[in-house]
Design an enzyme around this catalytic site. Structure first.
Site, PDB file in Angstrom:
ATOM      1  CB  SER A 121      -0.793   0.066   1.242  1.00  0.00           C
ATOM      2  OG  SER A 121      -0.208   0.030   2.438  1.00  0.00           O
TER       3      SER A 121
ATOM      4  N   GLY B 267       4.766   1.033   0.717  1.00  0.00           N
ATOM      5  CA  GLY B 267       6.130   0.542   0.467  1.00  0.00           C
ATOM      6  C   GLY B 267       7.403   0.924   1.449  1.00  0.00           C
TER       7      GLY B 267
ATOM      8  CG  ASP C 108       7.600  -4.549   4.612  1.00  0.00           C
ATOM      9  OD1 ASP C 108       8.062  -4.489   5.433  1.00  0.00           O
ATOM     10  OD2 ASP C 108       6.931  -5.360   3.869  1.00  0.00           O
TER      11      ASP C 108
ATOM     12  CB  CYS D 231       7.020   9.427   7.634  1.00  0.00           C
ATOM     13  SG  CYS D 231       7.899   8.966   5.754  1.00  0.00           S
TER      14      CYS D 231
ATOM     15  N   GLY E 207      -2.978   1.875   4.348  1.00  0.00           N
ATOM     16  CA  GLY E 207      -3.136   0.630   4.444  1.00  0.00           C
ATOM     17  C   GLY E 207      -2.409  -0.271   5.266  1.00  0.00           C
TER      18      GLY E 207
ATOM     19  CE1 TYR F  56       4.291   0.106  15.570  1.00  0.00           C
ATOM     20  CE2 TYR F  56       5.770   1.516  14.690  1.00  0.00           C
ATOM     21  CZ  TYR F  56       4.605   1.071  15.107  1.00  0.00           C
ATOM     22  OH  TYR F  56       3.439   1.769  14.226  1.00  0.00           O
TER      23      TYR F  56
ATOM     24  CE1 TYR G  40       9.277   2.591  12.539  1.00  0.00           C
ATOM     25  CE2 TYR G  40      10.199   2.407  14.905  1.00  0.00           C
ATOM     26  CZ  TYR G  40       9.433   3.213  13.747  1.00  0.00           C
ATOM     27  OH  TYR G  40       9.206   4.622  14.240  1.00  0.00           O
TER      28      TYR G  40
END
Length: 549
Positions: free
Chosen positions: A121, A123, A125, A188, A194, A484, A487
Site C-alpha cells: 500500500s 512501500g 515496509d 512520515c 493500508g 514494533y 519496523y
C-alpha cells in the site's frame, strides 16, 4: 481517481459471498487455462479479466517482459534499496487494481493458480515483505497505489480513506475541510495507510489521542475467499486483529474509516539541539524520566545523530528535541519551565503554526513549504538501510548512555529516534488492540544505519547495528524483548517453509504482540485456515502449527 472522490460503494456481505462462490465454480470449470501454451502472466490476466465485474486495462498489469515499466512500478515506492538488488527474487506479475472488484479477482485468481500474494500500500515496509518474497516463488504483487480515494465528513467527524492513500494525503484533505480537526497517525507523510494502521500507527499526537489504530471505527477488506467485509460482517475479533496485528496476515485492506480528533487552530512546534559538549547526556537522562509524564498535549521526541560522517574527524553526538504542543507558546513555556528546565526552551525557539503546518514541520519540510507537497505521496529518502527497535521501561543510566556514544562513533551514519509514551498510551490496556506496548513503557527506540554504496560495505553496516542492538539489551524490555511490527526486523526470526510453525512464529510474534499473539493465531485460524495470506513473519494458523512442529 480524484483524492476527494468517495470510496467504492459498499457491497453486501451475502452478495460478496455469492460472487466469490460463482467465480470459484467458473475457475474449476476452466482448468484448461493452465495448459503449457499460456504462460502464467497471460493466464493470470485472462483470469482477472474474466472474473472481475470491472474491466481490467492492460495499463494496470506489469510483467518482467516489459523491463522498463515493470522495474519502474516495482521501484516506485520501495524505500529500502537492499531489496532492489539484482539477486533479490522479483514478482512474476505486478497488478495495480483500479477498483475493489479488481482486488477480489486478484485474490481468487492467485488462489486458483497457486501463486503466493504480496500486497503493497505504501512501500515503507523495512524488510520489503510486501513486495519481495524470500521464501516462495512464483509470487504476485498487488500494488494498491491507485486506490487512494479520501472522503472527509466533517459533520460526522469521520474520514473514509482507501488503503493506497498516504498519511500526507489524508492530512491534507482533512485540513482542506477544517482547521480544527486532525488525525493521529504517522510522522512520515508518504506512508500508505493500508499497512501503516495495521501495525498501530503512532505519531506526534499519540500522547493525547493514542494510535491511529485506536481511532478506527470501520474497515473494508477482501478476505481469503474474495469476499468484501466491513466491521459488521467480519465481527469484532477480526476487526480487533486488523488494528495492530500487522500487514499481510488476514486479508487485503481496502479502506479505513477514521474518527477525527479536535485540534487547536494554532499549535506550537520547536526543535532544540544539544551536543555532548552542551550536556546532552545529562539532558537525555532527564528526558527519559519526564517526557512520558509531561502534559498529554506535548510530544517531544529525540533525534540522535553524529555530527559528521567522517570517522576520522573530531565528532560529537547531537540530540535534537523535536516537538509538537497542541496549544500556544506561553502555555508550553510554562510546562517546560516547570517540568523540563534543563532543555532551556525559549520563546524564540517556538514556532506557531496550524495543525497541517505542524505535520510539515515534524516531517522535516522547510518552513516555507506549501501543504500541497503532501499530495505528491513520494518518500523523501531512499537508501540502503537496516533498522531495529526497542521499548524502554526504566531510564537508561548515564553510564549506559556514554557507552552508547562510543559505539555511535564507529559508524558513518548512525541514527536513532526516541519517541515518548505516557498520556493516552498509558491509559489504553495492552489487550485493547494487538499493539501491546502501552502502560509501563517510557519510550520507543528506532535504530537505523544507512549507506549509499550498495553491497560494498553492507556487511560492516549490518554488523554495526547488531552490535549496537546487543549493547542495548540490558537497558530495554525483557521477557520478551519487545519490538514494533511496523519496523519489521527479520533478525528476530523468519519462517523458511512458506507455512511457519509455532516455534518459528513465536520468535517474532511474542516480541511484536506479547500475549496478544495467541489471540491473533486464533483469529487467523478462523478467518484464513489455509494460511493464504502469509509472508516471512506472518501469523500462522493452529492447523499449520501442528503440521509444522
Amino acid at each position: 481517481m480524484r483524492a476527494e472522490q468517495k470510496p467504492t460503494p459498499k457491497m453486501a456481505f451475502h452478495s460478496s459471498l455469492l460472487l466469490s462462490q460463482i467465480l470459484l465454480l467458473f475457475l474449476v470449470s476452466s482448468s484448461s487455462w493452465t495448459s503449457a501454451t499460456h504462460p502464467i502472466q497471460q493466464t493470470f490476466f485472462r483470469c482477472l479479466s474474466t472474473n472481475s465485474r470491472n474491466s481490467v486495462p492492460l495499463s494496470s498489469y506489469y510483467t518482467p517482459g516489459n523491463v522498463s515499466s515493470f522495474t519502474s512500478v516495482l521501484n516506485s515506492t520501495a524505500n529500502n534499496l537492499r531489496y532492489l538488488l539484482p539477486t533479490v527474487p522479483k514478482p512474476v506479475i505486478i497488478f495495480t487494481p483500479l477498483s475493489e472488484a479488481h482486488v477480489q479477482a486478484a485474490v481468487i485468481c492467485s488462489r486458483w493458480l497457486g501463486l503466493a500474494l504480496r500486497v503493497r500500500s505504501g512501500g515503507h515496509d523495512y524488510e520489503a515483505v510486501s513486495y519481495v518474497s524470500q521464501i516462495e516463488c512464483p509470487f504476485v504483487v498487488i500494488d494498491l497505489a491507485h486506490l487512494r480515494a479520501i472522503n472527509v465528513d466533517i459533520p460526522r467527524g469521520t474520514v473514509w480513506a482507501q488503503a493506497g492513500a498516504t498519511t500526507g494525503e489524508v492530512y491534507y484533505r482533512i485540513a482542506e475541510k477544517s482547521k480544527v480537526h486532525g488525525f493521529p497517525m504517522g510522522l512520515c507523510t508518504s506512508l500508505g495507510i493500508g499497512g501503516h494502521i495495521t501495525g498501530g500507527a503512532y505519531g506526534s499526537m499519540m500522547r493525547k489521542f493514542g494510535l491511529g489504530a485506536d481511532n478506527v471505527v470501520d474497515v473494508r477488506m477482501v478476505d481469503a475467499k474474495g469476499r468484501i467485509l466491513n466491521r459488521k460482517a467480519m465481527g469484532e475479533d477480526l476487526f480487533w486483529a486488523l488494528r495492530g496485528g500487522g500487514g499481510g496476515n488476514f486479508g487485503i485492506i481496502l479502506a479505513w474509516k477514521l474518527k477525527l480528533v479536535d485540534v487547536p487552530e494554532t499549535v506550537t512546534v520547536f526543535t532544540v539541539t544539544k551536543t555532548l559538549e552542551q550536556g546532552a547526556t545529562n539532558i537525555l537522562y532527564k528526558w527519559q524520566k519526564i517526557a512520558p509524564e509531561l502534559d498529554d498535549r506535548l510530544f517531544i521526541r529525540v533525534i540522535i545523530q553524529a555530527s559528521s560522517t567522517d570517522l576520522t574527524a573530531n565528532r560529537t553526538v547531537t540530540t535534537s528535541y523535536n516537538a509538537l504542543f497542541l496549544g500556544d507558546p506561553d502555555t508550553l513555556l510554562g510546562i517546560t519551565g516547570k517540568g523540563f528546565p534543563e532543555l532551556g526552551l525559549t520563546r524564540s525557539d517556538c514556532v506557531e503554526t496550524s495543525w497541517i503546518g505542524s505535520v510539515l514541520y515534524i516531517a522535516g519540510y522547510p518552513n516555507t513549504t506549501a501543504p500541497e507537497v503532501l499530495l505528491q505521496g513520494k518518500a523523501l529518502f531512499r537508501n540502503y538501510f537496516k533498522a531495529k527497535s526497542d521499548f524502554v521501561r526504566t531510564p537508561i543510566p548515564e553510564t549506559g548512555l556514554m557507552g552508547l556514544w562510543k559505539i555511535y562513533f564507529e559508524e558513518e551514519v548512525p541514527f536513532m529516534i526516541w519517541n515518548p509514551y505516557g498520556g493516552a498510551m498509558a491509559r489504553v490496556p495492552e489487550w485493547a488492540t494487538p499493539f501491546p506496548h502501552r502502560c509501563g513503557t517510557l519510550f520507543k527506540i528506532q535504530y537505523v544505519t544507512a549507506w549509499q554504496d550498495g553491497t560494498k560495505n553492507a556487511a560492516r553496516h549490518m554488523s554495526w547495528i547488531r552490535k549496537l542492538y546487543d549493547y542495548m539489551a540490558p537497558y530495554v524490555s525483557k521477557n520478551p524483548r519487545e519490538a514494533y511490527v511496523n519496523y519489521r526486523d527479520l533478525d528476530l526470526g523468519m519462517n523458511k517453509k512458506g507455512f511457519n510453525s509455532l516455534r518459528e512464529a513465536s520468535s517474532w510474534g511474542l516480541r511484536y504482540y506479547k500475549s496478544n499473539f495467541h489471540r491473533l493465531v486464533q483469529v487467523k485460524t478462523k478467518v484464513d485456515p489455509d494460511n493464504f495470506f502469509r509472508h516471512e513473519q506472518s501469523i500462522p494458523t493452529h492447523l499449520r502449527m501442528k503440521k509444522g512442529n
